[in-house]
Design a protein around this motif. Structure first.
Motif, PDB file in Angstrom:
ATOM      1  N   THR A 240       0.818  -1.206   0.000  1.00  0.00           N
ATOM      2  CA  THR A 240       0.000   0.000   0.000  1.00  0.00           C
ATOM      3  C   THR A 240       0.856   1.262   0.000  1.00  0.00           C
ATOM      4  OG1 THR A 240      -0.202   0.370   2.401  1.00  0.00           O
ATOM      5  CG2 THR A 240      -1.620  -1.309   1.417  1.00  0.00           C
ATOM      6  N   ASP A 241       0.269   2.314  -0.539  1.00  0.00           N
ATOM      7  CA  ASP A 241       0.915   3.618  -0.623  1.00  0.00           C
ATOM      8  C   ASP A 241       0.118   4.582   0.254  1.00  0.00           C
ATOM      9  OD1 ASP A 241       2.184   5.937  -1.311  1.00  0.00           O
ATOM     10  OD2 ASP A 241       1.494   5.977  -3.385  1.00  0.00           O
ATOM     11  N   PHE A 242       0.620   4.853   1.449  1.00  0.00           N
ATOM     12  CA  PHE A 242      -0.065   5.714   2.417  1.00  0.00           C
ATOM     13  C   PHE A 242       0.715   7.023   2.478  1.00  0.00           C
ATOM     14  CE2 PHE A 242      -2.699   4.984   6.555  1.00  0.00           C
ATOM     15  CZ  PHE A 242      -3.308   6.215   6.389  1.00  0.00           C
ATOM     16  N   LYS A 243       0.222   8.040   1.752  1.00  0.00           N
ATOM     17  CA  LYS A 243       1.003   9.262   1.567  1.00  0.00           C
ATOM     18  C   LYS A 243       0.674  10.381   2.545  1.00  0.00           C
ATOM     19  CE  LYS A 243       2.440   9.479  -3.304  1.00  0.00           C
ATOM     20  NZ  LYS A 243       1.859   8.287  -3.917  1.00  0.00           N
ATOM     21  N   PHE A 244      -0.608  10.639   2.744  1.00  0.00           N
ATOM     22  CA  PHE A 244      -1.018  11.865   3.424  1.00  0.00           C
ATOM     23  C   PHE A 244      -1.630  11.562   4.791  1.00  0.00           C
ATOM     24  CE2 PHE A 244      -1.514  12.579  -1.192  1.00  0.00           C
ATOM     25  CZ  PHE A 244      -0.559  13.579  -1.358  1.00  0.00           C
ATOM     26  N   GLY A 245      -1.188  12.311   5.800  1.00  0.00           N
ATOM     27  CA  GLY A 245      -1.677  12.105   7.157  1.00  0.00           C
ATOM     28  C   GLY A 245      -2.932  12.861   7.476  1.00  0.00           C
ATOM     29  N   ASN A 246      -3.481  13.578   6.498  1.00  0.00           N
ATOM     30  CA  ASN A 246      -4.739  14.298   6.674  1.00  0.00           C
ATOM     31  C   ASN A 246      -5.334  14.558   5.300  1.00  0.00           C
ATOM     32  OD1 ASN A 246      -4.148  17.331   5.802  1.00  0.00           O
ATOM     33  ND2 ASN A 246      -2.332  16.512   6.825  1.00  0.00           N
ATOM     34  N   SER A 247      -6.618  14.847   5.271  1.00  0.00           N
ATOM     35  CA  SER A 247      -7.310  15.006   3.992  1.00  0.00           C
ATOM     36  C   SER A 247      -7.075  16.370   3.355  1.00  0.00           C
ATOM     37  CB  SER A 247      -8.808  14.745   4.168  1.00  0.00           C
ATOM     38  OG  SER A 247      -9.034  13.377   4.472  1.00  0.00           O
ATOM     39  N   ASP A 248      -6.681  17.363   4.146  1.00  0.00           N
ATOM     40  CA  ASP A 248      -6.414  18.680   3.575  1.00  0.00           C
ATOM     41  C   ASP A 248      -5.193  18.653   2.662  1.00  0.00           C
ATOM     42  OD1 ASP A 248      -8.588  19.782   4.867  1.00  0.00           O
ATOM     43  OD2 ASP A 248      -7.422  20.507   6.579  1.00  0.00           O
ATOM     44  N   CYS A 249      -4.122  18.030   3.105  1.00  0.00           N
ATOM     45  CA  CYS A 249      -2.924  17.914   2.266  1.00  0.00           C
ATOM     46  C   CYS A 249      -3.234  17.108   1.008  1.00  0.00           C
ATOM     47  CB  CYS A 249      -1.781  17.270   3.045  1.00  0.00           C
ATOM     48  SG  CYS A 249      -1.051  18.313   4.321  1.00  0.00           S
ATOM     49  N   ALA A 250      -4.034  16.063   1.153  1.00  0.00           N
ATOM     50  CA  ALA A 250      -4.379  15.233   0.001  1.00  0.00           C
ATOM     51  C   ALA A 250      -5.195  16.009  -1.021  1.00  0.00           C
ATOM     52  CB  ALA A 250      -5.138  13.990   0.448  1.00  0.00           C
TER      53      ALA A 250
ATOM     54  N   VAL B  10      -7.877  14.851  -4.213  1.00  0.00           N
ATOM     55  CA  VAL B  10      -8.876  13.868  -3.798  1.00  0.00           C
ATOM     56  C   VAL B  10      -9.518  14.288  -2.483  1.00  0.00           C
ATOM     57  CG1 VAL B  10      -7.878  11.901  -5.008  1.00  0.00           C
ATOM     58  CG2 VAL B  10      -7.076  12.452  -2.712  1.00  0.00           C
ATOM     59  N   ARG B  11     -10.772  13.905  -2.322  1.00  0.00           N
ATOM     60  CA  ARG B  11     -11.530  14.233  -1.130  1.00  0.00           C
ATOM     61  C   ARG B  11     -11.500  13.079  -0.125  1.00  0.00           C
ATOM     62  NH1 ARG B  11     -15.383  15.363  -5.312  1.00  0.00           N
ATOM     63  NH2 ARG B  11     -16.419  13.441  -4.672  1.00  0.00           N
ATOM     64  N   ASN B  12     -11.598  13.434   1.157  1.00  0.00           N
ATOM     65  CA  ASN B  12     -11.745  12.431   2.229  1.00  0.00           C
ATOM     66  C   ASN B  12     -10.643  11.373   2.206  1.00  0.00           C
ATOM     67  OD1 ASN B  12     -14.238  13.708   2.917  1.00  0.00           O
ATOM     68  ND2 ASN B  12     -15.256  12.510   1.328  1.00  0.00           N
ATOM     69  N   TYR B  13      -9.467  11.771   1.800  1.00  0.00           N
ATOM     70  CA  TYR B  13      -8.378  10.803   1.609  1.00  0.00           C
ATOM     71  C   TYR B  13      -8.097   9.999   2.870  1.00  0.00           C
ATOM     72  CZ  TYR B  13      -3.661   8.934   1.075  1.00  0.00           C
ATOM     73  OH  TYR B  13      -2.574   8.102   1.047  1.00  0.00           O
ATOM     74  N   PHE B  14      -7.821  10.688   3.966  1.00  0.00           N
ATOM     75  CA  PHE B  14      -7.375   9.955   5.151  1.00  0.00           C
ATOM     76  C   PHE B  14      -8.463   9.016   5.657  1.00  0.00           C
ATOM     77  CE2 PHE B  14      -6.328   9.134   9.557  1.00  0.00           C
ATOM     78  CZ  PHE B  14      -4.979   8.824   9.451  1.00  0.00           C
ATOM     79  N   GLU B  15      -9.705   9.466   5.627  1.00  0.00           N
ATOM     80  CA  GLU B  15     -10.803   8.619   6.086  1.00  0.00           C
ATOM     81  C   GLU B  15     -10.912   7.354   5.227  1.00  0.00           C
ATOM     82  OE1 GLU B  15     -11.443  12.793   7.330  1.00  0.00           O
ATOM     83  OE2 GLU B  15     -10.977  11.837   5.415  1.00  0.00           O
ATOM     84  N   VAL B  16     -10.839   7.523   3.911  1.00  0.00           N
ATOM     85  CA  VAL B  16     -10.986   6.386   2.993  1.00  0.00           C
ATOM     86  C   VAL B  16      -9.812   5.429   3.111  1.00  0.00           C
ATOM     87  CG1 VAL B  16     -11.086   5.719   0.551  1.00  0.00           C
ATOM     88  CG2 VAL B  16     -12.403   7.690   1.375  1.00  0.00           C
ATOM     89  N   VAL B  17      -8.598   5.961   3.049  1.00  0.00           N
ATOM     90  CA  VAL B  17      -7.414   5.107   3.010  1.00  0.00           C
ATOM     91  C   VAL B  17      -7.171   4.425   4.350  1.00  0.00           C
ATOM     92  CG1 VAL B  17      -4.910   5.115   2.671  1.00  0.00           C
ATOM     93  CG2 VAL B  17      -6.379   6.386   1.108  1.00  0.00           C
ATOM     94  N   SER B  18      -7.383   5.131   5.443  1.00  0.00           N
ATOM     95  CA  SER B  18      -7.205   4.483   6.744  1.00  0.00           C
ATOM     96  C   SER B  18      -8.245   3.379   6.940  1.00  0.00           C
ATOM     97  CB  SER B  18      -7.289   5.513   7.880  1.00  0.00           C
ATOM     98  OG  SER B  18      -8.546   6.158   7.896  1.00  0.00           O
ATOM     99  N   GLU B  19      -9.495   3.630   6.530  1.00  0.00           N
ATOM    100  CA  GLU B  19     -10.532   2.599   6.661  1.00  0.00           C
ATOM    101  C   GLU B  19     -10.202   1.378   5.813  1.00  0.00           C
ATOM    102  OE1 GLU B  19     -13.792   0.721   8.123  1.00  0.00           O
ATOM    103  OE2 GLU B  19     -13.021   2.671   8.781  1.00  0.00           O
TER     104      GLU B  19
END
Length: 330
Positions: free
Chosen positions: A220-230, A236-245
């Motif tokens: 997996t490629d886990f790049k951003f620690g928050n959705s604002d940076c993403a 992309v929207r809601n990045y951290f929520e989607v990828v962490s889930e």
């Protein structure tokens, strides 16, 4: 837990002690017809996931069922979190991919040690638009590469396996837009080869369910620690929520998490991701903290990105991982 223990299933498949997941899915009976509505297909999928034996006319396989569902998802695309809803047989969605195209395929010796040599298959197109993408020439140009018939790619995967490949590694860009095609390719393969899903993990929940039981290792490629940076850097929207889930959905399965240290994003991205992994996936999770960032593609438009990560940033990233108790650092 040692690195070997953390990748026990994958290593068993790689070394021939266990069949790949897709072969088991091919051998698992399923009962459905093309006239069944999609909700019925998902009920059958859930029944098989729970280990219930097939009843009725069990002429199809679990892999066949996954392919049928994936093909329906493609007709009103919900493969990734964008959920475009377009018929991608006819026109592109947000990823701009219609028919999957392979930009390159080869035996890759530059992956993590347990994966080498990895038969990497690079698909054009992506579900994200990272301004610093290292593979921007294919990720942002879905028309590059060639369309390969399913039987031909299946034969090529078998040939590479006989040549000594440790796995087949579906990557890009991102492989998500090609998921139905990949499942159909796997149906045509008759020998065991571990399947590596090398992805940004910006998938829909339904796609994650289809991958379960097929993928032998998630890279997996886990790049951003928050959705604002993403949102700012990848669109992309809601990045951290989607990828962490999605990482939680495969918790307990064989996985290597890659994190690219982005210059200037140690506090907002690197440290939060490492801490989240330690707290939610376990301190024995395998992490590759990568220093390969280069200011490519459109990075020069962002002052903080227009440089290489410093030695101090890379050392601090590893120090933070050790502080958080991450045991398996690559």
């Amino acid at each position: 837990m040692s690195l070997k223990d953390a990748l026990g299933h994958y290593l068993d498949v790689r070394d021939g002690r266990k069949d790949a997941g897709f072969l088991e899915a091919k051998a698992t009976p399923a009962s459905f017809s093309r006239e069944s509505d999609t909700s019925e297909l998902w009920r059958e999928h859930e029944r098989i996931e729970k280990g219930f034996e097939c009843s009725g006319e069990c002429r199809r396989s679990f892999l066949d069922l996954k392919i049928e569902i994936a093909d329906r998802m493609l007709r009103k695309c919900s493969l990734c979190h964008w959920r475009c809803g377009v018929d991608r047989n006819l026109k592109p969605g947000r990823c701009r991919v219609t028919s999957p195209r392979v930009a390159s395929e080869f035996l890759h010796y530059g992956e993590e040690a347990p994966l080498v040599p990895s038969h990497t298959i690079f698909f054009s197109g992506c579900t994200m638009n990272c301004v610093f993408c290292q593979n921007w020439d294919i990720s942002q140009n879905p028309s590059v590469g060639v369309s390969i018939p399913e039987d031909r790619l299946a034969a090529l995967i078998e040939e590479r396996r006989r040549m000594g490949s440790a796995n087949v590694n579906f990557v890009g860009g991102d492989p998500t837009p090609a998921l139905p095609y990949i499942l159909r390719v796997l149906r045509r393969i008759s020998i065991s080869v571990p399947v590596v899903w090398n992805s940004n993990m910006y998938l829909s929940q339904e796609s994650m369910r289809l991958l379960k039981g097929i993928v032998d290792l998630y890279l997996t490629d886990f790049k951003f620690g928050n959705s604002d940076c993403a949102l700012k850097l990848a669109g992309v929207r809601n990045y951290f929520e989607v990828v962490s889930e999605n990482h939680l959905r495969v918790r307990g399965e064989d996985m290597i998490i890659r994190h690219l240290v982005i210059p200037g994003h140690l506090e907002c991205c690197t440290k939060p991701i490492i801490s989240w992994v330690a707290d939610n996936l376990g301190k024995d999770t395998i992490m590759n903290i990568m220093g390969q960032y280069r200011p490519l593609y459109r990075a020069s438009r962002y002052p903080e990105l227009n440089r290489y990560p410093s030695r101090e940033e890379l050392e601090e990233a590893r120090r933070w991982a050790l502080k958080e108790g991450i045991e398996n650092l690559i």
